[in-house]
Design an enzyme around this catalytic site. Structure first.
Site, PDB file in Angstrom:
ATOM      1  N   GLU A 297       0.864  -1.027   0.099  1.00 47.49           N
ATOM      2  CA  GLU A 297       0.070  -0.131  -0.042  1.00 47.49           C
ATOM      3  C   GLU A 297       1.043   1.174   0.084  1.00 47.49           C
ATOM      4  OE1 GLU A 297      -3.086   1.786  -0.872  1.00 47.49           O
ATOM      5  OE2 GLU A 297      -3.791  -0.052   0.602  1.00 47.49           O
ATOM      6  N   ASP A 301       1.150   4.065  -3.069  1.00 50.99           N
ATOM      7  CA  ASP A 301       0.847   5.348  -2.900  1.00 50.99           C
ATOM      8  C   ASP A 301       1.977   6.327  -3.171  1.00 50.99           C
ATOM      9  OD1 ASP A 301      -1.301   4.241  -2.063  1.00 50.99           O
ATOM     10  OD2 ASP A 301      -1.277   4.784  -0.006  1.00 50.99           O
ATOM     11  N   SER A 517      -7.178   2.462  -3.932  1.00 54.58           N
ATOM     12  CA  SER A 517      -6.080   2.895  -3.314  1.00 54.58           C
ATOM     13  C   SER A 517      -4.868   3.121  -4.441  1.00 54.58           C
ATOM     14  CB  SER A 517      -5.226   1.672  -2.347  1.00 54.58           C
ATOM     15  OG  SER A 517      -5.029   0.562  -3.258  1.00 54.58           O
ATOM     16  N   ILE A 560     -17.574   9.000 -17.734  1.00 54.32           N
ATOM     17  CA  ILE A 560     -17.420   7.485 -18.050  1.00 54.32           C
ATOM     18  C   ILE A 560     -18.933   7.082 -17.760  1.00 54.32           C
ATOM     19  CG2 ILE A 560     -16.555   5.179 -16.899  1.00 54.32           C
ATOM     20  CD1 ILE A 560     -14.395   7.401 -17.615  1.00 54.32           C
ATOM     21  N   GLY A 578     -23.061  12.000 -17.021  1.00 54.90           N
ATOM     22  CA  GLY A 578     -23.145  13.000 -15.842  1.00 54.90           C
ATOM     23  C   GLY A 578     -22.552  12.201 -14.686  1.00 54.90           C
TER      24      GLY A 578
END
Length: 604
Positions: A297, A301, A517, A560, A578
């Site tokens: 993690e 990041d 993440s 999307i 939207g």
């Protein structure tokens, strides 16, 4: 006259100190999936966080929206640390009442830790003392699915005269497990070799959503180059302006490894080689640089947030505390709510990072509402000071994070055992920007590990998203999922980005990793670049993003319209034209956003 006033003061003081009958402050049903086990040892330590009322929070919120509203004359005029603290400081009467109560248990100023605004008081006491203070009994509770254990109670009481002076005390009734939002890490043998030349090769596939071309390899392996191509940031050069900054939060003994970062830079960002980040420990947070101890993690990041935003000054926060707690002979302290420690620390910083990404969270219902509101209010304080906070929206679609999305039961913890979609916190806080996930090129909402999204049961829908969300709900077929979600709640995510098959370096080798993440730090990197562009244009940092994103920022996103976020035995919500509760407003188009945030605001 002086004697009279002195007697009045003495009488008032005595009135406050007179003990009063205990009255229930908070009571919950035993959460689903948790079983009461044994009693903790009497000398087991608990760090109690006592939240005092913030009588002027409504004024802080008003000013937060003023400095974040591009149509307001105060836009960008962020508050100072001292101004924010003045707005959330408790009344002296509350401070005095709580101090006198604590003194009754032999706790003086030397035993207290106060937040910068003094709206939180933290004391560490044996569980036996906590039980006397709160007129309750703690037990060790075990989560049947994972085996995780917590020291908790399902109710606590306070003297009735203290109820107006104390909003919340934790850890008491909070059963959150505080998870990182990540999905599968693939084996190194399955990963095609990527060289710097390949990563920066001329793009060959047109992406109609963003109007740019993207290397076809980005469908199988996501790199910095892929993100910059897809999100139209190729060619933008940031500066190492000391006014700008980006930060990543690290929890659960997750260590960002510098050797892995250098390997990542050598492969994907060679101009960043030999650069690094500031490391800040909180409450004893460690910085273990043993290669085998690198955190997936933390590495994900740091590598992508700092890789996208290089050379903007970067910071990694390592906060101690590994929830859930497992009582044993070595661990004697219950330290399972580290984000409270983190936000206290950052609020105490004179100049916190201007963009901060967090890839952790809980099911909203496992965080008692009073505590969730107080934590959310702390995020509002940072937003008022010009900080953009981004949180992953979660990886379990509309369901909870405790089981396989295909078999989720999604039962409420209110004693009614109602089937309901389970929102995530802190993503559901209206003062943060929640980031969902997409996959593939052209992008669709992820279908393998489900972009978290939905509607809060705690926080009402904020005004800034009223038009966008009302439109979505109006177009939702009548009766769809009736009773399964709160249509009046704060809706999330706000935006999204690719969240699958990110190529990182972990413990000396390349692996692929995914989850929201991944999307949150990636978007944070682009936000830091937007701040760079604003500084170059002699403007202030963006601060709290959402009021801008839902108005003038709309043309800066790729909408999307395919995919869904299954969970709770349903297909979840659908991505549509939207805003939608799967991908939010869409994915960023950097140069369009840059034009929007550096020019006088107009609808493009």
């Amino acid at each position: 006259m002086r004697v009279f006033l002195g007697l009045v003061a003495l009488a008032t003081s005595c009135a406050v100190a007179v003990p009063s009958a205990f009255k229930t402050k908070e009571e919950i049903y035993a959460p689903r999936g948790w079983v009461k086990k044994t009693r903790p040892a009497p000398d087991h330590s608990i760090a109690l966080r006592i939240g005092l009322p913030q009588p002027n929070f409504s004024l802080l919120e008003k000013q937060l929206y003023e400095v974040s509203d591009p149509d307001h004359e105060r836009y960008g005029q962020h508050l100072s640390k001292e101004e924010v603290e003045d707005l959330v400081s408790p009344h002296p009467q509350s401070l005095n009442a709580v101090d006198e109560w604590l003194a009754g248990f032999g706790l003086g100023e030397k035993d207290l830790v106060r937040s910068p605004a003094k709206d939180w008081v933290i004391i560490t006491v044996p569980v036996s003392v906590a039980e006397d203070m709160l007129d309750t009994k703690y037990h060790v509770w075990e989560h049947t699915e994972s085996g995780d254990q917590l020291v908790r109670t399902t109710s606590y009481r306070l003297p009735s005269h203290l109820h107006e002076h104390i909003e919340v005390i934790q850890p008491t009734t909070m059963f959150g497990r505080f998870k990182g939002y990540k999905s599968t890490i693939y084996n190194i043998e399955e990963i095609p070799e990527v060289t710097t030349q390949q990563a920066s090769a001329k793009a060959a596939s047109f992406n109609a959503l963003s109007g740019v071309t993207v290397d076809p390899s980005c469908n199988t392996t996501v790199t910095i180059s892929c993100l910059k191509q897809l999100y139209n940031a190729v060619g933008y050069e940031a500066s190492p302006d000391p006014r700008n900054s980006i930060g990543i939060t690290g929890y659960l003994e997750q260590f960002a490894n510098i050797q892995d970062l250098q390997s990542f830079y050598a492969e994907q960002r060679p101009d960043a080689l030999n650069s690094t980040f500031d490391f800040i420990p909180i409450k004893g947070g460690l910085n273990n640089q043993t290669l085998s101890e690198a955190g997936a993690e933390a590495n994900l990041d740091v590598q992508f947030a700092f890789g996208v935003s290089h050379p903007i000054p970067a910071t990694f926060f390592s906060t101690a505390g590994r929830p859930p707690f497992k009582p044993d002979l070595i661990t004697t302290s219950n330290t399972n709510e580290p984000y409270g420690d983190w936000v206290d620390f950052v609020l105490g910083m004179k100049n916190p990072p201007l963009t901060i990404s967090t890839s952790y969270g809980d099911d909203e219902q496992t965080v008692p509402e009073a505590y969730a509101r107080r934590v959310c209010a702390s995020f509002a304080q940072l937003g008022a000071r010009g900080v953009s906070l981004l949180f992953s929206s979660g990886d379990n679609g509309v369901g909870d994070g405790n089981s396989n999305p295909a078999t989720q039961k999604c039962i409420t913890n209110d004693g009614k055992n109602t089937t309901q979609f389970i929102p995530a916190f802190p993503a559901s806080c209206p003062y943060v920007t929640a980031v969902g996930g997409t996959a593939h090129i052209p992008e669709v909402a992820v279908s393998r590990f489900f972009s978290g999204g939905g509607f809060s049961n705690y926080f009402p829908r904020p005004l800034y998203q009223e038009i966008a969300v009302r439109k979505y709900l109006k177009n939702l077929p009548k009766g769809t999922y009736k009773g399964l979600f709160n249509p009046a709640g704060r809706a999330y995510p706000d935006v999204s980005a690719l969240s699958d098959r990110y190529r990182i370096w972990l413990s000396g080798r390349p692996v692929l990793i995914g989850g929201t993440s991944a999307s949150s730090p990636a978007v944070a990197g682009f936000v830091a670049l937007l701040n760079d562009a604003r500084f170059k244009a002699h403007k202030k940092s963006l601060g709290f993003l959402n009021p801008l994103l839902y108005t003038y920022g709309l043309p800066g996103f790729n909408d999307i319209t395919s995919g869904n976020n299954a969970g709770c035995g349903t297909t979840g919500f659908n991505a549509t034209a939207g805003w939608d509760p799967v991908t939010g407003l869409g994915t960023p188009n950097f140069f369009k956003l840059k034009s929007i945030v550096t020019s006088p605001f107009t609808i493009l």
